[in-house]
Design an enzyme around this catalytic site. Structure first.
Site, mmCIF file in Angstrom:
data_model
loop_
_atom_site.group_PDB
_atom_site.id
_atom_site.type_symbol
_atom_site.label_atom_id
_atom_site.label_comp_id
_atom_site.label_asym_id
_atom_site.label_seq_id
_atom_site.Cartn_x
_atom_site.Cartn_y
_atom_site.Cartn_z
ATOM 1 N N ASP A 260 0.818 -1.218 0.000
ATOM 2 C CA ASP A 260 0.000 0.000 0.000
ATOM 3 C C ASP A 260 0.847 1.261 0.000
ATOM 4 O OD1 ASP A 260 0.569 0.736 2.822
ATOM 5 O OD2 ASP A 260 -0.675 -0.993 3.309
ATOM 6 N N ASP B 77 8.852 -13.402 -3.683
ATOM 7 C CA ASP B 77 8.482 -13.952 -2.388
ATOM 8 C C ASP B 77 9.506 -13.494 -1.357
ATOM 9 O OD1 ASP B 77 7.157 -16.088 -0.606
ATOM 10 O OD2 ASP B 77 9.276 -16.659 -0.598
ATOM 11 N N ASP C 213 6.220 -6.113 6.956
ATOM 12 C CA ASP C 213 4.830 -5.635 6.970
ATOM 13 C C ASP C 213 3.952 -6.758 6.420
ATOM 14 O OD1 ASP C 213 2.538 -4.133 7.040
ATOM 15 O OD2 ASP C 213 3.060 -2.862 5.335
ATOM 16 N N THR D 295 1.043 -9.909 6.347
ATOM 17 C CA THR D 295 -0.344 -10.161 6.710
ATOM 18 C C THR D 295 -0.354 -11.185 7.835
ATOM 19 O OG1 THR D 295 -0.510 -11.890 5.032
ATOM 20 C CG2 THR D 295 -1.132 -9.661 4.371
#
EC number: 2.5.1.16
Length: 286
Positions: A88, A140, A158, A160
């Site tokens: 983001d 990855d 960062d 998930t």
């Protein structure tokens, strides 16, 4: 998804939270995950991956300020920063505020997330993708840290939650790779969930990180969007002094950096490392 409906988070089976969907900006399954960005009157634009809220315009600053300024100011002279995830762009935005940082590398598994967020979450990235110090790598995270020849002073994961594509970023292979490409005296930090509800996640991270770093701990911040309220961040380094710097040192570095934050300040920095007793007890018991 239709507009003017309720979107329910699916992270927990027995409880959770919902958001009113005022306007769906984007919803599509990419090669790696189910991504939706919608508008909510209270929280602004909301992004969720695989049914779990990742960020909202209203409170993202808390998460991103604490994930960047705590390790960067504790380190004091970081030149090379690695962000794992962070598509983001808000983590990148905060790192770019540190003018002494020379290179910023971001590794994102899904190029689609970056392109979506540039378009639909412009307040998050605030033009930071165009910073000349920035390099984007589509890969990855585990593969990158185990193959790269670059080294870094601060690594920010960062990630998930440890389900789906994010699961690999909670493995020993990832932590070992991060240690491999971290410069001496460097700092690794990572999102580690809401400890009251996801305590096993924190304990597992602590146990694995302790195999590679001599000083492993946690710090916290109150982030309303994440159900349960108090987000826990993993902290790992081989320099145990960095977690115990005086408020005067942090204040001096904060002032020299010219930062003006909405949540982070030097007092919050020190207080964030004070952990609840239930976490101390759980760590002592393992």
């Amino acid at each position: 998804m239709a507009e003017n409906t309720m979107w329910h988070e699916t992270l927990h089976d027995q409880f959770g939270q919902y958001f009113a969907v005022d306007n769906v900006l984007y919803h599509e399954k990419t090669d790696h995950q189910d991504l939706i960005i919608f508008e909510n009157a209270a929280f602004g634009r909301v992004m969720a991956l695989d049914g779990v809220v990742q960020t909202t315009e209203r409170d993202e600053f808390i998460y991103h300020e604490m994930m960047t300024h705590v390790p960067l100011l504790a380190h004091g002279h970081a030149k090379h920063v690695l962000i794992i995830g962070g598509g983001d762009g808000a983590m990148l935005r905060e790192v770019t505020r540190h003018k002494n940082v020379e290179t910023i590398t971001m590794v994102e598994i899904d190029a689609g997330v970056v392109s979506f967020c540039r378009q639909y979450l412009p307040n998050h990235n605030a033009g930071s993708y165009d910073d000349p110090r920035f390099t984007l790598v589509i890969d990855d995270g585990v593969n990158f840290v185990n193959q790269t020849h670059q080294t870094f002073d601060v690594i920010i994961s960062d990630c998930t939650d440890p389900i789906g594509p994010g699961e690999s970023l909670f493995t020993s292979a990832f932590y070992e790779g991060c240690k491999r490409c971290l410069n001496p005296g460097g700092i690794f930090v990572a999102q580690n969930g809401v400890c009251f509800l996801q305590q096993d996640e924190a304990l597992d991270s602590h146990r694995k990180l302790s195999h590679y770093f001599s000083d492993v701990g946690f710090y916290q911040a109150a982030i309303p969007t994440y159900y349960g309220g108090i987000m826990t961040f993993a902290w790992a380094t081989d320099n145990d002094a960095l977690r115990h710097l005086s408020s005067e040192i942090i204040q001096a570095r904060f002032h020299a950096a010219g930062l003006k934050c909405r949540y982070y300040n030097p007092a919050i920095h020190a207080a964030a490392f004070a952990l609840p007793q239930y976490l101390h007890d759980a760590l002592s018991a393992q």
